[in-house]
Design a protein around this motif. Structure first.
Motif, PDB file in Angstrom:
ATOM      1  N   THR A 105       0.820  -1.210   0.000  1.00 50.46           N
ATOM      2  CA  THR A 105       0.000   0.000   0.000  1.00 50.46           C
ATOM      3  C   THR A 105       0.855   1.262   0.000  1.00 50.46           C
ATOM      4  O   THR A 105       0.322   2.364   0.073  1.00 50.46           O
ATOM      5  CB  THR A 105      -0.929   0.031   1.226  1.00 50.46           C
ATOM      6  N   LEU A 106       2.161   1.103  -0.084  1.00 49.62           N
ATOM      7  CA  LEU A 106       3.086   2.228  -0.106  1.00 49.62           C
ATOM      8  C   LEU A 106       3.958   2.166  -1.353  1.00 49.62           C
ATOM      9  O   LEU A 106       4.312   1.077  -1.816  1.00 49.62           O
ATOM     10  CB  LEU A 106       4.001   2.198   1.122  1.00 49.62           C
ATOM     11  N   ALA A 107       4.331   3.338  -1.856  1.00 46.41           N
ATOM     12  CA  ALA A 107       5.273   3.404  -2.981  1.00 46.41           C
ATOM     13  C   ALA A 107       6.152   4.637  -2.802  1.00 46.41           C
ATOM     14  O   ALA A 107       5.673   5.690  -2.375  1.00 46.41           O
ATOM     15  CB  ALA A 107       4.537   3.464  -4.312  1.00 46.41           C
ATOM     16  N   TYR A 108       7.431   4.475  -3.102  1.00 47.12           N
ATOM     17  CA  TYR A 108       8.353   5.611  -3.079  1.00 47.12           C
ATOM     18  C   TYR A 108       8.218   6.372  -4.392  1.00 47.12           C
ATOM     19  O   TYR A 108       8.290   5.784  -5.475  1.00 47.12           O
ATOM     20  CB  TYR A 108       9.791   5.135  -2.884  1.00 47.12           C
ATOM     21  N   ALA A 109       8.023   7.683  -4.296  1.00 52.00           N
ATOM     22  CA  ALA A 109       7.898   8.522  -5.488  1.00 52.00           C
ATOM     23  C   ALA A 109       8.967   9.602  -5.445  1.00 52.00           C
ATOM     24  O   ALA A 109       8.816  10.618  -4.757  1.00 52.00           O
ATOM     25  CB  ALA A 109       6.504   9.143  -5.561  1.00 52.00           C
ATOM     26  N   ARG A 137      -4.311   7.960  -5.733  1.00 54.12           N
ATOM     27  CA  ARG A 137      -5.554   7.866  -4.954  1.00 54.12           C
ATOM     28  C   ARG A 137      -6.470   6.791  -5.521  1.00 54.12           C
ATOM     29  O   ARG A 137      -7.074   6.008  -4.778  1.00 54.12           O
ATOM     30  CB  ARG A 137      -6.240   9.226  -4.934  1.00 54.12           C
ATOM     31  N   ALA A 138      -6.598   6.770  -6.845  1.00 51.91           N
ATOM     32  CA  ALA A 138      -7.459   5.771  -7.482  1.00 51.91           C
ATOM     33  C   ALA A 138      -6.949   4.360  -7.252  1.00 51.91           C
ATOM     34  O   ALA A 138      -7.734   3.407  -7.182  1.00 51.91           O
ATOM     35  CB  ALA A 138      -7.566   6.060  -8.981  1.00 51.91           C
ATOM     36  N   ALA A 139      -5.626   4.224  -7.111  1.00 54.26           N
ATOM     37  CA  ALA A 139      -5.027   2.907  -6.860  1.00 54.26           C
ATOM     38  C   ALA A 139      -5.107   2.502  -5.392  1.00 54.26           C
ATOM     39  O   ALA A 139      -4.682   1.403  -5.034  1.00 54.26           O
ATOM     40  CB  ALA A 139      -3.572   2.904  -7.332  1.00 54.26           C
ATOM     41  N   LYS A 140      -5.610   3.405  -4.543  1.00 52.10           N
ATOM     42  CA  LYS A 140      -5.781   3.138  -3.109  1.00 52.10           C
ATOM     43  C   LYS A 140      -4.443   2.840  -2.428  1.00 52.10           C
ATOM     44  O   LYS A 140      -4.318   1.901  -1.643  1.00 52.10           O
ATOM     45  CB  LYS A 140      -6.767   1.996  -2.884  1.00 52.10           C
ATOM     46  N   ILE A 141      -3.440   3.650  -2.748  1.00 50.54           N
ATOM     47  CA  ILE A 141      -2.138   3.535  -2.101  1.00 50.54           C
ATOM     48  C   ILE A 141      -1.716   4.928  -1.644  1.00 50.54           C
ATOM     49  O   ILE A 141      -2.424   5.910  -1.879  1.00 50.54           O
ATOM     50  CB  ILE A 141      -1.072   2.935  -3.047  1.00 50.54           C
ATOM     51  N   LYS A 142      -0.574   5.000  -0.985  1.00 50.99           N
ATOM     52  CA  LYS A 142       0.022   6.281  -0.601  1.00 50.99           C
ATOM     53  C   LYS A 142       1.481   6.282  -1.024  1.00 50.99           C
ATOM     54  O   LYS A 142       2.070   5.230  -1.260  1.00 50.99           O
ATOM     55  CB  LYS A 142      -0.087   6.504   0.912  1.00 50.99           C
ATOM     56  N   VAL A 143       2.058   7.483  -1.096  1.00 51.41           N
ATOM     57  CA  VAL A 143       3.439   7.590  -1.554  1.00 51.41           C
ATOM     58  C   VAL A 143       4.329   8.207  -0.488  1.00 51.41           C
ATOM     59  O   VAL A 143       3.897   9.022   0.334  1.00 51.41           O
ATOM     60  CB  VAL A 143       3.549   8.429  -2.851  1.00 51.41           C
ATOM     61  N   ILE A 144       5.583   7.770  -0.511  1.00 50.79           N
ATOM     62  CA  ILE A 144       6.667   8.430   0.216  1.00 50.79           C
ATOM     63  C   ILE A 144       7.303   9.365  -0.799  1.00 50.79           C
ATOM     64  O   ILE A 144       7.913   8.926  -1.765  1.00 50.79           O
ATOM     65  CB  ILE A 144       7.686   7.395   0.721  1.00 50.79           C
ATOM     66  N   LEU A 145       7.120  10.653  -0.614  1.00 53.62           N
ATOM     67  CA  LEU A 145       7.447  11.622  -1.654  1.00 53.62           C
ATOM     68  C   LEU A 145       8.769  12.325  -1.355  1.00 53.62           C
ATOM     69  O   LEU A 145       9.016  12.758  -0.224  1.00 53.62           O
ATOM     70  CB  LEU A 145       6.313  12.646  -1.753  1.00 53.62           C
ATOM     71  N   ARG A 146       9.607  12.431  -2.385  1.00 55.85           N
ATOM     72  CA  ARG A 146      10.870  13.178  -2.241  1.00 55.85           C
ATOM     73  C   ARG A 146      11.171  13.918  -3.543  1.00 55.85           C
ATOM     74  O   ARG A 146      11.091  13.334  -4.626  1.00 55.85           O
ATOM     75  CB  ARG A 146      12.045  12.251  -1.917  1.00 55.85           C
ATOM     76  N   ALA A 179      -2.626  15.825   0.177  1.00 55.87           N
ATOM     77  CA  ALA A 179      -2.079  15.377   1.470  1.00 55.87           C
ATOM     78  C   ALA A 179      -2.614  14.009   1.865  1.00 55.87           C
ATOM     79  O   ALA A 179      -1.934  13.248   2.562  1.00 55.87           O
ATOM     80  CB  ALA A 179      -2.399  16.407   2.550  1.00 55.87           C
ATOM     81  N   ASP A 180      -3.808  13.667   1.422  1.00 52.87           N
ATOM     82  CA  ASP A 180      -4.415  12.393   1.833  1.00 52.87           C
ATOM     83  C   ASP A 180      -3.706  11.184   1.247  1.00 52.87           C
ATOM     84  O   ASP A 180      -3.871  10.067   1.760  1.00 52.87           O
ATOM     85  CB  ASP A 180      -5.890  12.362   1.432  1.00 52.87           C
ATOM     86  N   VAL A 181      -2.915  11.369   0.182  1.00 48.77           N
ATOM     87  CA  VAL A 181      -2.218  10.223  -0.414  1.00 48.77           C
ATOM     88  C   VAL A 181      -0.704  10.334  -0.256  1.00 48.77           C
ATOM     89  O   VAL A 181       0.044   9.569  -0.858  1.00 48.77           O
ATOM     90  CB  VAL A 181      -2.584  10.056  -1.904  1.00 48.77           C
ATOM     91  N   ILE A 182      -0.250  11.288   0.538  1.00 46.34           N
ATOM     92  CA  ILE A 182       1.177  11.415   0.831  1.00 46.34           C
ATOM     93  C   ILE A 182       1.415  10.897   2.238  1.00 46.34           C
ATOM     94  O   ILE A 182       1.015  11.529   3.223  1.00 46.34           O
ATOM     95  CB  ILE A 182       1.647  12.879   0.704  1.00 46.34           C
TER      96      ILE A 182
END
Length: 284
Positions: A105-109, A137-146, A179-182
């Motif tokens: 449910t997490l991905a590094y972006a 958001r549509a994929a129902k995941i969140k990202v670790i953003l850098r 913010a809801d998907v970060i």
């Protein structure tokens, strides 16, 4: 798949309410239509109480319905915003559906701003990132953003401080809107890979510059979004604390140079135990 609908409304509260909740209590009362909580008031179905809603006080709110879905023996619930992460490119056209399909449910972006070392971030690129976060958001995941400038050691590997602050300000609406998907925002911006070392512009050794960047990131993000730094000392420096100190009474030798350095903590230093009932670190 079986479902259970539960309505959490205290019967005493429902009986006193003149809204729809009184009907919930009436139809669900233990005494049925002739009971003390029946539709006809305190005297039951034919009692003198009349319409229970006539003189009843206003309810604090409508009842809340919660739906619980029973899972099959082979189904698994993915922990949102936790666990191992995948990698996604927000500037791509991928729908990122494969992340959740792989059980994550997490991905590094990591977002490269190399093309804008000496220029503002164009609105087209901001729109591209926004569309990418919509797909997250549509994929129902969140990202670790850098945000980074260069993903190697070549120079230049970051922008000058005024340009970085300008870029952060331009990114602020994007960060707040999505913010809801970060899951978290990593500080980035300084040095190769945004790792806060080897900066082409000397930002990694400039305490004032690092503080300015962190202050800008905190101002650009919602209060409940975490901003991550790579070392605890960076947070320590940002708070204006003294310089980090070496370990107590240690002698450290560099294998490459053979140089030995020694240093000690002040006598007033206190040590926290590793776990209750265990001796403190450094005093075993």
């Amino acid at each position: 798949m079986p479902r259970a609908l539960l309505c959490f409304v205290p019967l005493a509260l429902a009986a006193a309410c003149g809204d729809d909740t009184s009907e919930v209590a009436a139809t669900g009362g233990t005494a049925g239509s002739g009971g003390s909580a029946g539709s006809g008031g305190s005297a039951g179905g034919g009692g003198s109480g009349g319409d229970a809603s006539a003189d009843a006080p206003a309810c604090p709110g409508a009842p809340t319905l919660h739906t619980f879905v029973a899972l099959g023996p082979s189904e698994q619930v993915l922990n949102p915003g936790r666990g191992f992460h995948d990698f996604v490119d927000l500037a791509s056209t991928d729908d990122f559906q494969g992340v959740r399909a792989a059980g994550r449910t997490l991905a590094y972006a990591g977002v490269s701003l190399l093309d804008y070392l000496d220029a503002p971030i164009p609105s087209g690129f901001l729109s591209q990132l926004s569309a990418g976060l919509d797909r997250v958001r549509a994929a129902k995941i969140k990202v670790i953003l850098r945000f980074v400038y260069r993903n190697d050691m070549a120079a230049p590997n970051d922008a000058k401080l005024p340009r970085i602050l300008e870029h952060i300000q331009a990114l602020a609406p994007l960060l707040k809107q999505h913010a809801d998907v970060i899951a978290v925002l990593e500080a980035g911006f300084i040095g190769p890979w945004g790792e806060w070392h080897s900066s082409s512009n000397g930002l990694d050794t400039d305490a004032a510059a690092k503080k300015a960047i962190l202050d800008a990131l905190l101002a650009a993000t919602p209060a409940d979004m975490f901003v991550l730094v790579r070392r605890w000392s960076f947070k320590h420096d940002h708070a204006g604390g003294p310089s980090p100190r070496p370990r107590p009474s240690t002698a450290r030798r560099s294998r490459a140079s053979g140089i030995t350095t020694t240093a000690s903590w002040p006598a007033t230093t206190t040590w926290a135990p590793t776990r209750p009932g265990r001796p403190p670190r450094g005093r075993r």
